[in-house]
Design a protein around this motif. Structure first.
Motif, PDB file in Angstrom:
ATOM      1  N   SER A 378      35.341  72.324  73.739  1.00 28.39           N
ATOM      2  CA  SER A 378      35.909  72.629  75.086  1.00 28.39           C
ATOM      3  C   SER A 378      34.953  73.720  75.763  1.00 28.39           C
ATOM      4  CB  SER A 378      37.225  73.513  74.772  1.00 28.39           C
ATOM      5  OG  SER A 378      37.045  74.463  74.030  1.00 28.39           O
ATOM      6  N   HIS A 379      34.040  74.353  75.169  1.00 23.16           N
ATOM      7  CA  HIS A 379      33.062  75.048  75.906  1.00 23.16           C
ATOM      8  C   HIS A 379      31.529  74.623  76.088  1.00 23.16           C
ATOM      9  CE1 HIS A 379      36.522  77.887  75.156  1.00 23.16           C
ATOM     10  NE2 HIS A 379      36.209  78.492  76.180  1.00 23.16           N
ATOM     11  N   ALA A 380      31.434  73.390  75.728  1.00 20.46           N
ATOM     12  CA  ALA A 380      30.136  72.474  75.746  1.00 20.46           C
ATOM     13  C   ALA A 380      29.583  72.656  77.121  1.00 20.46           C
ATOM     14  CB  ALA A 380      30.307  71.379  75.131  1.00 20.46           C
ATOM     15  N   HIS A 381      28.287  73.043  77.154  1.00 24.80           N
ATOM     16  CA  HIS A 381      27.552  72.837  78.413  1.00 24.80           C
ATOM     17  C   HIS A 381      27.575  71.447  78.985  1.00 24.80           C
ATOM     18  CE1 HIS A 381      23.929  73.257  81.143  1.00 24.80           C
ATOM     19  NE2 HIS A 381      24.227  74.718  80.795  1.00 24.80           N
ATOM     20  N   PRO A 382      27.412  71.485  80.316  1.00 18.51           N
ATOM     21  CA  PRO A 382      27.511  70.321  81.187  1.00 18.51           C
ATOM     22  C   PRO A 382      26.129  69.114  80.454  1.00 18.51           C
ATOM     23  CG  PRO A 382      27.838  71.950  82.790  1.00 18.51           C
ATOM     24  CD  PRO A 382      27.649  72.540  81.464  1.00 18.51           C
ATOM     25  N   GLN A 383      25.289  69.731  80.134  1.00 19.11           N
ATOM     26  CA  GLN A 383      24.120  69.096  79.621  1.00 19.11           C
ATOM     27  C   GLN A 383      24.472  68.269  78.049  1.00 19.11           C
ATOM     28  OE1 GLN A 383      21.507  68.910  81.473  1.00 19.11           O
ATOM     29  NE2 GLN A 383      20.258  67.215  80.248  1.00 19.11           N
ATOM     30  N   MET A 384      25.439  68.970  77.579  1.00 23.00           N
ATOM     31  CA  MET A 384      25.887  68.309  76.346  1.00 23.00           C
ATOM     32  C   MET A 384      26.749  67.273  76.475  1.00 23.00           C
ATOM     33  SD  MET A 384      26.148  71.416  73.087  1.00 23.00           S
ATOM     34  CE  MET A 384      26.423  69.879  72.091  1.00 23.00           C
ATOM     35  N   ARG A 385      27.553  67.320  77.454  1.00 26.54           N
ATOM     36  CA  ARG A 385      28.474  66.413  77.733  1.00 26.54           C
ATOM     37  C   ARG A 385      27.834  64.922  78.079  1.00 26.54           C
ATOM     38  NH1 ARG A 385      33.143  68.790  77.720  1.00 26.54           N
ATOM     39  NH2 ARG A 385      33.257  71.014  77.991  1.00 26.54           N
ATOM     40  N   LYS A 386      26.491  65.155  78.371  1.00 22.17           N
ATOM     41  CA  LYS A 386      25.971  63.622  78.540  1.00 22.17           C
ATOM     42  C   LYS A 386      25.894  62.968  77.135  1.00 22.17           C
ATOM     43  CE  LYS A 386      23.544  65.466  82.558  1.00 22.17           C
ATOM     44  NZ  LYS A 386      22.307  65.722  83.224  1.00 22.17           N
ATOM     45  N   ASN A 387      25.993  63.754  75.946  1.00 20.50           N
ATOM     46  CA  ASN A 387      25.678  63.257  74.644  1.00 20.50           C
ATOM     47  C   ASN A 387      26.906  62.284  74.420  1.00 20.50           C
ATOM     48  OD1 ASN A 387      23.427  64.548  74.593  1.00 20.50           O
ATOM     49  ND2 ASN A 387      24.253  66.329  73.464  1.00 20.50           N
ATOM     50  N   ASN A 388      26.849  61.463  73.343  1.00 19.96           N
ATOM     51  CA  ASN A 388      27.716  60.605  72.755  1.00 19.96           C
ATOM     52  C   ASN A 388      27.558  60.305  71.483  1.00 19.96           C
ATOM     53  OD1 ASN A 388      30.217  59.251  72.323  1.00 19.96           O
ATOM     54  ND2 ASN A 388      29.433  57.292  73.311  1.00 19.96           N
ATOM     55  N   PRO A 389      28.395  61.031  70.427  1.00 22.75           N
ATOM     56  CA  PRO A 389      29.317  61.897  70.624  1.00 22.75           C
ATOM     57  C   PRO A 389      28.857  63.406  71.041  1.00 22.75           C
ATOM     58  CG  PRO A 389      28.612  61.927  68.256  1.00 22.75           C
ATOM     59  CD  PRO A 389      27.928  60.834  68.974  1.00 22.75           C
ATOM     60  N   LEU A 390      29.515  64.138  71.576  1.00 25.37           N
ATOM     61  CA  LEU A 390      29.409  65.490  72.258  1.00 25.37           C
ATOM     62  C   LEU A 390      28.692  66.374  71.322  1.00 25.37           C
ATOM     63  CD1 LEU A 390      31.622  66.995  74.929  1.00 25.37           C
ATOM     64  CD2 LEU A 390      30.341  68.418  73.257  1.00 25.37           C
ATOM     65  N   LEU A 391      29.244  66.534  70.168  1.00 25.68           N
ATOM     66  CA  LEU A 391      28.817  67.389  69.216  1.00 25.68           C
ATOM     67  C   LEU A 391      27.857  66.579  68.191  1.00 25.68           C
ATOM     68  CD1 LEU A 391      31.404  70.245  68.390  1.00 25.68           C
ATOM     69  CD2 LEU A 391      29.460  70.188  70.206  1.00 25.68           C
ATOM     70  N   PRO A 392      26.999  67.033  67.668  1.00 26.14           N
ATOM     71  CA  PRO A 392      26.014  66.342  66.547  1.00 26.14           C
ATOM     72  C   PRO A 392      27.203  66.065  65.269  1.00 26.14           C
ATOM     73  CG  PRO A 392      24.724  68.259  67.340  1.00 26.14           C
ATOM     74  CD  PRO A 392      26.073  68.297  67.984  1.00 26.14           C
ATOM     75  N   VAL A 393      27.159  64.881  65.052  1.00 26.81           N
ATOM     76  CA  VAL A 393      28.112  64.517  63.913  1.00 26.81           C
ATOM     77  C   VAL A 393      27.871  65.136  62.538  1.00 26.81           C
ATOM     78  CG1 VAL A 393      28.909  62.595  62.467  1.00 26.81           C
ATOM     79  CG2 VAL A 393      28.528  62.130  64.964  1.00 26.81           C
ATOM     80  N   THR A 394      26.515  65.366  62.267  1.00 26.59           N
ATOM     81  CA  THR A 394      26.115  66.234  61.149  1.00 26.59           C
ATOM     82  C   THR A 394      26.505  67.543  61.091  1.00 26.59           C
ATOM     83  OG1 THR A 394      23.969  66.721  62.271  1.00 26.59           O
ATOM     84  CG2 THR A 394      23.728  64.794  60.763  1.00 26.59           C
ATOM     85  N   VAL A 395      26.701  68.275  62.225  1.00 27.15           N
ATOM     86  CA  VAL A 395      27.092  69.578  62.186  1.00 27.15           C
ATOM     87  C   VAL A 395      28.555  69.548  62.160  1.00 27.15           C
ATOM     88  CG1 VAL A 395      27.416  71.742  63.729  1.00 27.15           C
ATOM     89  CG2 VAL A 395      25.312  70.430  63.756  1.00 27.15           C
ATOM     90  N   GLN A 396      29.285  68.618  62.503  1.00 25.08           N
ATOM     91  CA  GLN A 396      30.710  68.581  62.533  1.00 25.08           C
ATOM     92  C   GLN A 396      31.136  68.342  61.063  1.00 25.08           C
ATOM     93  OE1 GLN A 396      33.226  66.394  65.622  1.00 25.08           O
ATOM     94  NE2 GLN A 396      31.414  66.025  66.648  1.00 25.08           N
ATOM     95  N   ASP A 397      30.495  67.406  60.470  1.00 27.22           N
ATOM     96  CA  ASP A 397      30.594  66.854  59.060  1.00 27.22           C
ATOM     97  C   ASP A 397      30.483  68.065  58.119  1.00 27.22           C
ATOM     98  OD1 ASP A 397      31.348  64.498  59.916  1.00 27.22           O
ATOM     99  OD2 ASP A 397      29.547  63.573  59.385  1.00 27.22           O
ATOM    100  N   GLN A 398      29.463  69.054  58.250  1.00 26.00           N
ATOM    101  CA  GLN A 398      29.109  70.115  57.365  1.00 26.00           C
ATOM    102  C   GLN A 398      30.026  71.224  57.596  1.00 26.00           C
ATOM    103  OE1 GLN A 398      26.272  70.286  55.123  1.00 26.00           O
ATOM    104  NE2 GLN A 398      27.764  71.856  54.620  1.00 26.00           N
ATOM    105  N   ILE A 399      30.609  71.544  58.966  1.00 24.04           N
ATOM    106  CA  ILE A 399      31.584  72.474  58.945  1.00 24.04           C
ATOM    107  C   ILE A 399      33.039  71.910  58.138  1.00 24.04           C
ATOM    108  CG2 ILE A 399      33.177  73.567  60.512  1.00 24.04           C
ATOM    109  CD1 ILE A 399      30.935  73.314  62.513  1.00 24.04           C
ATOM    110  N   ARG A 400      33.155  71.065  58.223  1.00 26.45           N
ATOM    111  CA  ARG A 400      34.391  70.232  57.523  1.00 26.45           C
ATOM    112  C   ARG A 400      34.270  70.484  55.811  1.00 26.45           C
ATOM    113  NH1 ARG A 400      34.967  66.663  61.965  1.00 26.45           N
ATOM    114  NH2 ARG A 400      36.907  67.089  63.135  1.00 26.45           N
ATOM    115  N   LEU A 401      32.940  70.040  55.537  1.00 31.54           N
ATOM    116  CA  LEU A 401      32.731  70.233  54.157  1.00 31.54           C
ATOM    117  C   LEU A 401      32.529  71.490  53.565  1.00 31.54           C
ATOM    118  CD1 LEU A 401      29.587  67.722  53.959  1.00 31.54           C
ATOM    119  CD2 LEU A 401      31.753  67.370  52.938  1.00 31.54           C
TER     120      LEU A 401
END
Length: 472
Positions: A378-401
């Motif tokens: 929700s607070h991602a920079h506009p530059q990041m919103r050009k990415n798909n997916p928006l956040l790196p998948v590896t980071v999301q998975d590691q936080i959940r792990l």
């Protein structure tokens, strides 16, 4: 009479926009007598009208100037088949608010609501429900709008800053005791085993909301406590609705306020909804936080609040877990410090990393992995919103792990029962414990089992009775 296409409400409105205002379910739970008393104030009727959906408002306006009830079939004839679901939902909302009678034969507005709402939109009547302006004083000119905005922002950020800085070793400005009590009662902060108040999982979710939603979350809890504090709920609601219709930058007299409303002044000062030069002052000024309570305008003068941040976002997250936050707001920095290991601070930039330890610290405070990820999105920079997916998948998975790692083991207090004389004794006591549903673990081969703390007294009594019976 004409009804202008109720079905366009269904066609042109997104599902998200049809979600009712958070206050409406609370109002619908009140008795007809309470709501009728509330409808005696034109400002309350106008405010509730603002909170309703577009179709509910349209129905009210079509019935407002009719002097007699009309058959429900006449109104329903204007609704096309695709719009009937939304029409029925709108009627049900108005029924529960007792704006319309529960009768399905004829439709007519609640007479009290109709009279007051007519006064609200025509400017007639002299009830003073929109506030009584105070006489001008040469000694103290009215507070400017800019000063009121600054005051409201400072009070509101004091509350949020205390929430996010609690338990971190920092010492932010402490809100009043009334605010702290409200934060604890609402579950946004909690004291664990006598420790100082700390933010909870619900509190972190609270930070993800818009300032308008945050404000109503607290005010709803305040309304729930009205009866406990021996305050008149109708007076409390009327005062909040009155504030939402007042003019920003103008001073109002307290002389016409009720007992409960005068008691609210101190609380509303602490929340930043009103300003008074002195606690004993006979006048007050509403801030933007209160004048926007029932409108869609932003309640804060700038986007520096924790939950809103810069409208376009300010966080950049890299695949190496490094975070760059383009902000100089201490509130936003404190929120990041809940789950980020901060390393550098510059005038308009904060640099840190998401680490195992920083995430474990957040998890121990009741913040979930999904909440962390939701905040970053929700607070991602506009530059990041050009990415798909928006956040790196590896980071999301590691936080959940890391969250799964924390949840691998669960501790629970209890008693271990061992050294049974025979297999029959063991099974007899075990079956009794199972009947009580207090067995947490068992090992038949070693003749032992682990029972919860709550069941120990019953199990011990059962063993003692069995032992004494066998010896006798």
């Amino acid at each position: 009479m004409s009804i202008a296409k109720p079905y366009t409400y269904a066609e042109n409105t997104t599902p998200g926009s049809t979600i009712p205002h958070t206050l409406l379910p609370f109002l619908q739970s009140q008795s007809q007598n309470t709501l009728t008393r509330l409808y005696q104030k034109p400002s309350s009727c106008l405010s509730i009208f603002r909170l309703l959906g577009s179709l509910e408002r349209q129905l009210i306006m079509n019935l407002l100037w009719l002097e007699s009830a009309i058959p429900a079939s006449t109104m329903a004839a204007w609704v096309v088949r695709d719009g009937k679901k939304y029409y029925d939902e709108a009627l049900a909302t108005l029924f529960r608010l007792h704006i319309l009678p529960t009768s399905t034969v004829k439709l007519a507005l609640n007479p009290t609501f109709k009279t007051s709402f007519r006064q609200a939109i025509t400017g007639s009547g002299s009830s003073g429900s929109f506030g009584v302006p105070a006489e001008k004083e040469d000694k103290h000119p009215p507070f400017s709008v800019e000063s009121l905005d600054g005051y409201a922002l400072e009070r509101w950020e004091t509350i949020l800053h205390y929430m996010v800085s609690s338990g971190t070793g920092q010492h932010p400005t402490r809100p009043s005791q009334g605010v702290l009590f409200l934060l604890e009662r609402s579950g946004l902060m909690a004291s664990i085993r006598g420790s100082p108040l700390q933010i909870t999982s619900a509190g972190f979710q609270f930070l993800l909301h818009s300032p308008h939603a945050q404000l109503w979350d607290l005010l709803l809890q305040y309304l729930h406590m009205a009866e406990e504090r021996q305050m008149d709920l109708v007076e409390v609601l009327s005062f909040l609705f009155m504030l939402s219709t007042m003019q920003l930058g103008r001073e109002y007299s307290i002389e016409n306020l009720g007992v409960s409303q005068k008691a609210m002044l101190e609380d509303l000062r602490d929340y930043g909804l009103i300003y008074q030069r002195r606690p004993s002052s006979k006048r007050f000024s509403p801030t933007r936080l209160s004048t926007t309570l029932t409108s869609s305008s932003p309640p804060l003068p700038t986007s520096t609040g924790t939950s809103s941040g810069p409208k376009e976002g300010f966080i950049v997250l890299e695949t190496n877990y490094r975070i760059y936050a383009y902000t100089d707001n201490p509130l936003q920095t404190s929120v990041l410090n809940l789950f980020v290991a901060l390393k550098y601070r510059f005038p308009n930039l904060v640099v840190g990393s998401i680490t195992r330890d920083s995430v474990k610290k957040a998890l121990s405070n009741g913040i979930s992995a999904d909440q962390i990820i939701s905040y970053l999105i929700s607070h991602a920079h506009p530059q990041m919103r050009k990415n798909n997916p928006l956040l790196p998948v590896t980071v999301q998975d590691q936080i959940r792990l890391w969250e799964l790692e924390k949840n691998r083991l669960k501790s629970q207090e209890g008693y271990l029962y061992t050294a049974f004389a025979s297999q029959a004794d063991y099974e007899f006591v075990l079956n009794y414990a199972k009947e009580l549903d207090v067995v947490l673990w068992e090992n038949t081969a070693k003749r032992c089992f682990f029972g919860s703390l709550d069941g120990h007294a019953n199990i011990r009594g059962f063993i003692e009775r069995r032992t004494s019976g066998s010896t006798s």
